[in-house]
Scaffold this motif. Structure first.
Motif, PDB file in Angstrom:
ATOM      1  N   TYR A 100       3.692  15.402   5.845  1.00 13.91           N
ATOM      2  CA  TYR A 100       4.372  14.653   6.912  1.00 13.91           C
ATOM      3  C   TYR A 100       5.207  15.610   7.745  1.00 13.91           C
ATOM      4  O   TYR A 100       5.887  16.492   7.209  1.00 13.91           O
ATOM      5  CB  TYR A 100       5.272  13.572   6.322  1.00 13.91           C
ATOM      6  CG  TYR A 100       6.302  13.053   7.302  1.00 13.91           C
ATOM      7  CD1 TYR A 100       5.919  12.274   8.397  1.00 13.91           C
ATOM      8  CD2 TYR A 100       7.646  13.368   7.163  1.00 13.91           C
ATOM      9  CE1 TYR A 100       6.861  11.816   9.303  1.00 13.91           C
ATOM     10  CE2 TYR A 100       8.593  12.906   8.059  1.00 13.91           C
ATOM     11  CZ  TYR A 100       8.191  12.127   9.140  1.00 13.91           C
ATOM     12  OH  TYR A 100       9.122  11.701  10.036  1.00 13.91           O
ATOM     13  N   TRP A 101       5.135  15.455   9.062  1.00 16.64           N
ATOM     14  CA  TRP A 101       5.985  16.261   9.937  1.00 16.64           C
ATOM     15  C   TRP A 101       6.299  15.493  11.219  1.00 16.64           C
ATOM     16  O   TRP A 101       5.652  14.505  11.543  1.00 16.64           O
ATOM     17  CB  TRP A 101       5.326  17.599  10.265  1.00 16.64           C
ATOM     18  CG  TRP A 101       4.110  17.584  11.134  1.00 16.64           C
ATOM     19  CD1 TRP A 101       4.039  17.807  12.469  1.00 16.64           C
ATOM     20  CD2 TRP A 101       2.752  17.359  10.704  1.00 16.64           C
ATOM     21  NE1 TRP A 101       2.737  17.727  12.911  1.00 16.64           N
ATOM     22  CE2 TRP A 101       1.925  17.473  11.860  1.00 16.64           C
ATOM     23  CE3 TRP A 101       2.151  17.086   9.480  1.00 16.64           C
ATOM     24  CZ2 TRP A 101       0.534  17.316  11.806  1.00 16.64           C
ATOM     25  CZ3 TRP A 101       0.777  16.926   9.420  1.00 16.64           C
ATOM     26  CH2 TRP A 101      -0.021  17.035  10.566  1.00 16.64           C
ATOM     27  N   GLU A 102       7.303  15.955  11.916  1.00 15.01           N
ATOM     28  CA  GLU A 102       7.702  15.364  13.199  1.00 15.01           C
ATOM     29  C   GLU A 102       7.469  16.364  14.307  1.00 15.01           C
ATOM     30  O   GLU A 102       7.748  17.561  14.175  1.00 15.01           O
ATOM     31  CB  GLU A 102       9.177  14.968  13.178  1.00 15.01           C
ATOM     32  CG  GLU A 102       9.488  13.770  12.320  1.00 15.01           C
ATOM     33  CD  GLU A 102      10.921  13.309  12.497  1.00 15.01           C
ATOM     34  OE1 GLU A 102      11.259  12.785  13.595  1.00 15.01           O
ATOM     35  OE2 GLU A 102      11.713  13.487  11.569  1.00 15.01           O
ATOM     36  N   VAL A 103       6.933  15.869  15.422  1.00 18.53           N
ATOM     37  CA  VAL A 103       6.746  16.682  16.626  1.00 18.53           C
ATOM     38  C   VAL A 103       7.882  16.351  17.577  1.00 18.53           C
ATOM     39  O   VAL A 103       8.068  15.195  17.957  1.00 18.53           O
ATOM     40  CB  VAL A 103       5.400  16.378  17.287  1.00 18.53           C
ATOM     41  CG1 VAL A 103       5.243  17.178  18.592  1.00 18.53           C
ATOM     42  CG2 VAL A 103       4.257  16.709  16.323  1.00 18.53           C
ATOM     43  N   GLN A 104       8.644  17.373  17.930  1.00 23.20           N
ATOM     44  CA  GLN A 104       9.808  17.167  18.804  1.00 23.20           C
ATOM     45  C   GLN A 104       9.388  17.259  20.279  1.00 23.20           C
ATOM     46  O   GLN A 104       8.611  18.105  20.640  1.00 23.20           O
ATOM     47  CB  GLN A 104      10.883  18.210  18.499  1.00 23.20           C
ATOM     48  CG  GLN A 104      11.354  18.184  17.060  1.00 23.20           C
ATOM     49  CD  GLN A 104      11.996  16.868  16.662  1.00 23.20           C
ATOM     50  OE1 GLN A 104      12.610  16.183  17.495  1.00 23.20           O
ATOM     51  NE2 GLN A 104      11.852  16.488  15.402  1.00 23.20           N
ATOM     52  N   CYS A 144       3.701  12.544  12.292  1.00 24.32           N
ATOM     53  CA  CYS A 144       2.333  12.870  11.891  1.00 24.32           C
ATOM     54  C   CYS A 144       2.191  12.804  10.373  1.00 24.32           C
ATOM     55  O   CYS A 144       3.081  13.266   9.641  1.00 24.32           O
ATOM     56  CB  CYS A 144       1.948  14.276  12.350  1.00 24.32           C
ATOM     57  SG  CYS A 144       1.518  14.408  14.084  1.00 24.32           S
ATOM     58  N   PHE A 145       1.060  12.283   9.917  1.00 23.58           N
ATOM     59  CA  PHE A 145       0.765  12.201   8.486  1.00 23.58           C
ATOM     60  C   PHE A 145      -0.676  12.655   8.258  1.00 23.58           C
ATOM     61  O   PHE A 145      -1.601  12.107   8.862  1.00 23.58           O
ATOM     62  CB  PHE A 145       0.899  10.759   7.985  1.00 23.58           C
ATOM     63  CG  PHE A 145       2.245  10.136   8.203  1.00 23.58           C
ATOM     64  CD1 PHE A 145       3.178  10.092   7.164  1.00 23.58           C
ATOM     65  CD2 PHE A 145       2.581   9.572   9.433  1.00 23.58           C
ATOM     66  CE1 PHE A 145       4.421   9.502   7.356  1.00 23.58           C
ATOM     67  CE2 PHE A 145       3.825   8.975   9.634  1.00 23.58           C
ATOM     68  CZ  PHE A 145       4.744   8.947   8.590  1.00 23.58           C
ATOM     69  N   ASN A 186       0.836  -1.192   0.000  1.00 25.77           N
ATOM     70  CA  ASN A 186       0.000   0.000   0.000  1.00 25.77           C
ATOM     71  C   ASN A 186       0.877   1.251   0.000  1.00 25.77           C
ATOM     72  O   ASN A 186       1.798   1.370   0.818  1.00 25.77           O
ATOM     73  CB  ASN A 186      -0.906  -0.018   1.234  1.00 25.77           C
ATOM     74  CG  ASN A 186      -1.758   1.222   1.360  1.00 25.77           C
ATOM     75  OD1 ASN A 186      -1.349   2.214   1.948  1.00 25.77           O
ATOM     76  ND2 ASN A 186      -2.963   1.170   0.805  1.00 25.77           N
ATOM     77  N   GLY A 187       0.611   2.183  -0.905  1.00 26.35           N
ATOM     78  CA  GLY A 187       1.482   3.351  -1.057  1.00 26.35           C
ATOM     79  C   GLY A 187       1.601   4.186   0.202  1.00 26.35           C
ATOM     80  O   GLY A 187       2.711   4.576   0.599  1.00 26.35           O
ATOM     81  N   PHE A 188       0.475   4.484   0.857  1.00 27.00           N
ATOM     82  CA  PHE A 188       0.536   5.306   2.072  1.00 27.00           C
ATOM     83  C   PHE A 188       1.261   4.592   3.193  1.00 27.00           C
ATOM     84  O   PHE A 188       2.135   5.170   3.858  1.00 27.00           O
ATOM     85  CB  PHE A 188      -0.874   5.694   2.528  1.00 27.00           C
ATOM     86  CG  PHE A 188      -0.878   6.291   3.907  1.00 27.00           C
ATOM     87  CD1 PHE A 188      -0.292   7.523   4.145  1.00 27.00           C
ATOM     88  CD2 PHE A 188      -1.439   5.603   4.976  1.00 27.00           C
ATOM     89  CE1 PHE A 188      -0.266   8.072   5.434  1.00 27.00           C
ATOM     90  CE2 PHE A 188      -1.425   6.140   6.262  1.00 27.00           C
ATOM     91  CZ  PHE A 188      -0.834   7.374   6.485  1.00 27.00           C
ATOM     92  N   LEU A 189       0.928   3.319   3.431  1.00 26.73           N
ATOM     93  CA  LEU A 189       1.572   2.611   4.529  1.00 26.73           C
ATOM     94  C   LEU A 189       3.065   2.408   4.280  1.00 26.73           C
ATOM     95  O   LEU A 189       3.872   2.439   5.222  1.00 26.73           O
ATOM     96  CB  LEU A 189       0.879   1.269   4.751  1.00 26.73           C
ATOM     97  CG  LEU A 189      -0.531   1.344   5.345  1.00 26.73           C
ATOM     98  CD1 LEU A 189      -1.126  -0.048   5.466  1.00 26.73           C
ATOM     99  CD2 LEU A 189      -0.521   2.042   6.706  1.00 26.73           C
ATOM    100  N   GLU A 223       8.495   4.006   5.883  1.00 33.63           N
ATOM    101  CA  GLU A 223       9.796   4.609   5.574  1.00 33.63           C
ATOM    102  C   GLU A 223      10.129   5.739   6.542  1.00 33.63           C
ATOM    103  O   GLU A 223      11.271   5.847   7.022  1.00 33.63           O
ATOM    104  CB  GLU A 223       9.771   5.157   4.149  1.00 33.63           C
ATOM    105  CG  GLU A 223      11.019   5.951   3.764  1.00 33.63           C
ATOM    106  CD  GLU A 223      10.837   6.703   2.459  1.00 33.63           C
ATOM    107  OE1 GLU A 223      11.669   7.595   2.194  1.00 33.63           O
ATOM    108  OE2 GLU A 223       9.861   6.429   1.719  1.00 33.63           O
ATOM    109  N   LYS A 224       9.148   6.577   6.854  1.00 33.96           N
ATOM    110  CA  LYS A 224       9.401   7.764   7.680  1.00 33.96           C
ATOM    111  C   LYS A 224       9.368   7.465   9.177  1.00 33.96           C
ATOM    112  O   LYS A 224      10.196   7.971   9.937  1.00 33.96           O
ATOM    113  CB  LYS A 224       8.367   8.845   7.350  1.00 33.96           C
ATOM    114  CG  LYS A 224       8.481   9.410   5.948  1.00 33.96           C
ATOM    115  CD  LYS A 224       9.812  10.135   5.761  1.00 33.96           C
ATOM    116  CE  LYS A 224       9.939  10.718   4.372  1.00 33.96           C
ATOM    117  NZ  LYS A 224      11.253  11.404   4.193  1.00 33.96           N
TER     118      LYS A 224
END
Length: 272
Positions: free
Chosen positions: A268-272, A156-157, A43-46, A51-52
């Motif tokens: 897509y982003w990361e919460v620190q 987060c996605f 599945n493309g999203f998963l 990966e991230k």
């Protein structure tokens, strides 16, 4: 623009119509219940999430607008726990049944309107290693995005259809003087970027053009268009009849084919 201005101006007027949304999506549940649990690498999203975020056995995952729970159930074997929320009780019951059938015990499914969720009471502040909202209207303004971001302790996605054209629904909306639904979706992506940027976060944005086709009976397509339009204005009996007439004229043998052209955007982003 600053965050306070964005918070004041980016408000979705229909947020709070939880009962109406629940009824509408309960009516669509059959379409989602039939979908299989996707393969996490095909599945493309998963695959992108993998990966991230690199899910692991100590991870907890929150799936906002989970529908019938297929993504939560796909990830469950690889993480500590998945939690899915959706406004549709019918979808949530289907997700629970599927989890029991598959012998998956580390997935929890909750029926609620995301815009009304009390994440403090639930103990969800900064709890989840992975938070995602995939193709759901649950994330629609500052408040709902802020709730999503505050639940995250890591990745987060947000996946949204943008620059979208719904051949039948757009025409039905035009019959009753409503603008295309796609305009709201475009602003959601733009304002999501603004929100993150103003918080000092640099998101990764990817996109892909897609074309979907779906077939429905005249009755189901009419009901769907009327439900969507009714979220934006109170329709008269005459307006409902105009929508029905528009849909019926585009049917063949009682069946309507809806063609959707869209660009699916993943933020897509990361919460620190």
């Amino acid at each position: 623009m600053d965050l306070e201005t964005l918070k004041r101006e980016w408000v979705y007027e229909d947020r709070g119509n939880g009962e109406q949304y629940a009824k509408m999506w309960d009516g669509r549940a059959e379409d989602f219940i039939r979908k299989p649990i996707p393969d996490t690498h095909e599945n493309g999203f998963l695959a992108y999430l993998w990966e991230k975020a690199k899910p692991a056995k100590n991870c907890e995952v929150l799936d906002i607008g989970c529908g019938a729970g297929q993504y939560s159930l796909a990830l469950a074997p690889f993480v500590a726990k998945t939690v899915g929320t959706d406004v549709s009780p019918v979808m949530i019951e289907a997700a629970r049944r599927r989890a029991a059938e598959e012998g998956i015990e580390n997935s929890e499914f909750i029926a609620e309107d995301w815009g009304q969720a009390d994440i403090g009471e639930k103990g969800w502040e900064s709890r989840f290693d992975i938070v995602f909202a995939h193709m759901t209207p649950a994330i629609c303004d500052y408040h709902t995005l802020d709730l999503m971001n505050r639940c995250a302790a890591g990745h987060c996605f947000l996946v949204k259809p943008t620059r979208r054209s719904d051949e039948i629904m757009d025409g039905a909306f035009g019959e009753v003087g409503l603008p295309r639904k796609a305009d709201e979706l475009d602003m959601t992506v733009l304002n999501t970027f603004n929100y993150l940027w103003l918080k000092g976060i640099t998101p990764e944005v990817t996109s892909k053009k897609e074309i979907w086709t779906m077939e429905r009976s005249v009755e189901k397509m009419t009901d769907w268009c009327i439900d969507q339009a009714s979220l934006r204005k109170e329709l008269t009996s005459e307006e409902k009849e105009r929508i029905h007439g528009f849909v019926e004229k585009r049917s063949v043998g009682g069946t309507v084919t809806e063609k959707v052209e869209t660009t699916v955007v993943t933020v897509y982003w990361e919460v620190q």
